[in-house]
Design a protein around this motif. Sequence first.
Motif, PDB file in Angstrom:
ATOM      1  N   ASP A 189     -16.273  -9.807  -3.999  1.00 47.84           N
ATOM      2  CA  ASP A 189     -16.533  -8.444  -3.526  1.00 47.84           C
ATOM      3  C   ASP A 189     -15.763  -8.138  -2.235  1.00 47.84           C
ATOM      4  O   ASP A 189     -15.248  -7.026  -2.070  1.00 47.84           O
ATOM      5  N   ILE A 190     -15.698  -9.103  -1.333  1.00 44.23           N
ATOM      6  CA  ILE A 190     -14.940  -8.906  -0.099  1.00 44.23           C
ATOM      7  C   ILE A 190     -13.460  -8.714  -0.414  1.00 44.23           C
ATOM      8  O   ILE A 190     -12.779  -7.866   0.175  1.00 44.23           O
ATOM      9  N   ASP A 191     -12.955  -9.491  -1.363  1.00 43.75           N
ATOM     10  CA  ASP A 191     -11.556  -9.373  -1.775  1.00 43.75           C
ATOM     11  C   ASP A 191     -11.274  -7.979  -2.337  1.00 43.75           C
ATOM     12  O   ASP A 191     -10.267  -7.343  -1.987  1.00 43.75           O
ATOM     13  N   ARG A 192     -12.163  -7.497  -3.184  1.00 43.71           N
ATOM     14  CA  ARG A 192     -11.986  -6.166  -3.761  1.00 43.71           C
ATOM     15  C   ARG A 192     -12.069  -5.087  -2.681  1.00 43.71           C
ATOM     16  O   ARG A 192     -11.258  -4.148  -2.657  1.00 43.71           O
ATOM     17  N   LEU A 193     -13.021  -5.234  -1.765  1.00 43.51           N
ATOM     18  CA  LEU A 193     -13.209  -4.243  -0.712  1.00 43.51           C
ATOM     19  C   LEU A 193     -11.986  -4.165   0.204  1.00 43.51           C
ATOM     20  O   LEU A 193     -11.473  -3.072   0.494  1.00 43.51           O
ATOM     21  N   LEU A 194     -11.501  -5.316   0.646  1.00 44.17           N
ATOM     22  CA  LEU A 194     -10.323  -5.323   1.520  1.00 44.17           C
ATOM     23  C   LEU A 194      -9.089  -4.811   0.782  1.00 44.17           C
ATOM     24  O   LEU A 194      -8.242  -4.124   1.360  1.00 44.17           O
ATOM     25  N   GLY A 195      -8.997  -5.123  -0.510  1.00 38.42           N
ATOM     26  CA  GLY A 195      -7.889  -4.612  -1.307  1.00 38.42           C
ATOM     27  C   GLY A 195      -7.914  -3.097  -1.395  1.00 38.42           C
ATOM     28  O   GLY A 195      -6.865  -2.442  -1.317  1.00 38.42           O
ATOM     29  N   CYS A 196      -9.119  -2.533  -1.531  1.00 35.18           N
ATOM     30  CA  CYS A 196      -9.246  -1.074  -1.574  1.00 35.18           C
ATOM     31  C   CYS A 196      -8.878  -0.448  -0.233  1.00 35.18           C
ATOM     32  O   CYS A 196      -8.163   0.559  -0.184  1.00 35.18           O
ATOM     33  N   VAL A 197      -9.356  -1.026   0.858  1.00 36.25           N
ATOM     34  CA  VAL A 197      -9.020  -0.498   2.186  1.00 36.25           C
ATOM     35  C   VAL A 197      -7.509  -0.487   2.374  1.00 36.25           C
ATOM     36  O   VAL A 197      -6.924   0.512   2.824  1.00 36.25           O
ATOM     37  N   LEU A 198      -6.855  -1.597   2.017  1.00 29.15           N
ATOM     38  CA  LEU A 198      -5.400  -1.679   2.176  1.00 29.15           C
ATOM     39  C   LEU A 198      -4.694  -0.650   1.303  1.00 29.15           C
ATOM     40  O   LEU A 198      -3.776   0.035   1.758  1.00 29.15           O
ATOM     41  N   SER A 199      -5.115  -0.519   0.052  1.00 27.21           N
ATOM     42  CA  SER A 199      -4.468   0.429  -0.860  1.00 27.21           C
ATOM     43  C   SER A 199      -4.616   1.867  -0.368  1.00 27.21           C
ATOM     44  O   SER A 199      -3.638   2.619  -0.320  1.00 27.21           O
ATOM     45  N   TYR A 200      -5.842   2.256   0.003  1.00 25.28           N
ATOM     46  CA  TYR A 200      -6.074   3.635   0.438  1.00 25.28           C
ATOM     47  C   TYR A 200      -5.311   3.936   1.728  1.00 25.28           C
ATOM     48  O   TYR A 200      -4.777   5.036   1.905  1.00 25.28           O
ATOM     49  N   SER A 201      -5.279   2.975   2.641  1.00 23.74           N
ATOM     50  CA  SER A 201      -4.583   3.181   3.906  1.00 23.74           C
ATOM     51  C   SER A 201      -3.078   3.247   3.696  1.00 23.74           C
ATOM     52  O   SER A 201      -2.406   4.162   4.182  1.00 23.74           O
ATOM     53  N   ASP A 202      -2.541   2.300   2.949  1.00 25.03           N
ATOM     54  CA  ASP A 202      -1.094   2.197   2.782  1.00 25.03           C
ATOM     55  C   ASP A 202      -0.526   3.319   1.903  1.00 25.03           C
ATOM     56  O   ASP A 202       0.499   3.921   2.224  1.00 25.03           O
ATOM     57  N   GLU A 203      -1.206   3.615   0.797  1.00 23.17           N
ATOM     58  CA  GLU A 203      -0.675   4.579  -0.161  1.00 23.17           C
ATOM     59  C   GLU A 203      -0.755   6.021   0.334  1.00 23.17           C
ATOM     60  O   GLU A 203       0.017   6.870  -0.111  1.00 23.17           O
ATOM     61  N   ASN A 204      -1.680   6.312   1.232  1.00 23.71           N
ATOM     62  CA  ASN A 204      -1.857   7.689   1.708  1.00 23.71           C
ATOM     63  C   ASN A 204      -1.223   7.945   3.072  1.00 23.71           C
ATOM     64  O   ASN A 204      -1.198   9.084   3.535  1.00 23.71           O
ATOM     65  N   PHE A 205      -0.701   6.913   3.697  1.00 27.99           N
ATOM     66  CA  PHE A 205      -0.255   7.022   5.083  1.00 27.99           C
ATOM     67  C   PHE A 205       0.932   7.969   5.245  1.00 27.99           C
ATOM     68  O   PHE A 205       0.895   8.888   6.072  1.00 27.99           O
ATOM     69  N   ASP A 206       1.989   7.780   4.478  1.00 25.41           N
ATOM     70  CA  ASP A 206       3.183   8.613   4.647  1.00 25.41           C
ATOM     71  C   ASP A 206       2.893  10.084   4.389  1.00 25.41           C
ATOM     72  O   ASP A 206       3.340  10.965   5.136  1.00 25.41           O
ATOM     73  N   ALA A 207       2.143  10.362   3.313  1.00 25.84           N
ATOM     74  CA  ALA A 207       1.832  11.758   2.986  1.00 25.84           C
ATOM     75  C   ALA A 207       0.981  12.400   4.075  1.00 25.84           C
ATOM     76  O   ALA A 207       1.172  13.570   4.436  1.00 25.84           O
ATOM     77  N   ALA A 208       0.023  11.634   4.624  1.00 20.01           N
ATOM     78  CA  ALA A 208      -0.820  12.175   5.694  1.00 20.01           C
ATOM     79  C   ALA A 208       0.007  12.469   6.944  1.00 20.01           C
ATOM     80  O   ALA A 208      -0.168  13.508   7.590  1.00 20.01           O
ATOM     81  N   LEU A 209       0.931  11.570   7.283  1.00 21.69           N
ATOM     82  CA  LEU A 209       1.765  11.803   8.464  1.00 21.69           C
ATOM     83  C   LEU A 209       2.688  13.000   8.268  1.00 21.69           C
ATOM     84  O   LEU A 209       2.924  13.770   9.205  1.00 21.69           O
ATOM     85  N   GLU A 210       3.200  13.175   7.066  1.00 23.48           N
ATOM     86  CA  GLU A 210       4.061  14.329   6.800  1.00 23.48           C
ATOM     87  C   GLU A 210       3.289  15.628   7.005  1.00 23.48           C
ATOM     88  O   GLU A 210       3.811  16.589   7.575  1.00 23.48           O
TER      89      GLU A 210
END
Length: 199
Positions: A143-164
């Motif tokens: 569960d910790i692995d899945r949770l950290l994976g989700c945090v990383l995915s949401y942060s990384d995948e949305n970062f450029d679009a949010a900054l733009e």
Amino acid sequence: MTGPPATPPAASPGPPVAPAAPGVPASPVAPVAAIEAAVAPAAAIEAALTSLGVAFEQPRPGAFLVRLEGQHKLATMTWLVAGEHSLGVEAFFCRQPDENHEAFYRFLLERSGRMYGVHFTLDPAGDVYLTGRLPLSAVSAEDIDRLLGCVLSYSDENFDAALELGFGSAIRREWAWRVKRGESLANLQAFARFADPSA
């Protein structure tokens, strides 16, 4: 735009301990039980992170700081905090936007509805975090692995679009300044589509 909060978020408080009857001294059992209840999930989180090979810091008992490295957002600093009844998760995403506030927050809200374990939230200053609260049953390595994976995915995948959306003008100014001075544009290449006048 990528710094963690200065201190770990507070663990969620447990239910109040019932007062002793008049004339009867308070029992020491309740505080001991509360301490033991907090230690067990903290030990489970530490064991899960260790088994996953994830490096972490533990600035205070029950609070674990993990650095998640990404492709777009180079590092997402993530707190895992063991409370008496729940596991708290908090990761800094970016500071409050400079512009296009409505479009910026709408972008994040639309994504929050499709996310697992955490969602985008704001602090009083308007800075953006990924936060969540899960039952203590979610402290296994899987569960910790899945949770950290989700945090990383949401942060990384949305970062450029949010900054733009929220910092487009500042990025264009930074691009022009670096071009003028002959500075490297390597870490701005993700924004070349709108920041580079020759694109």
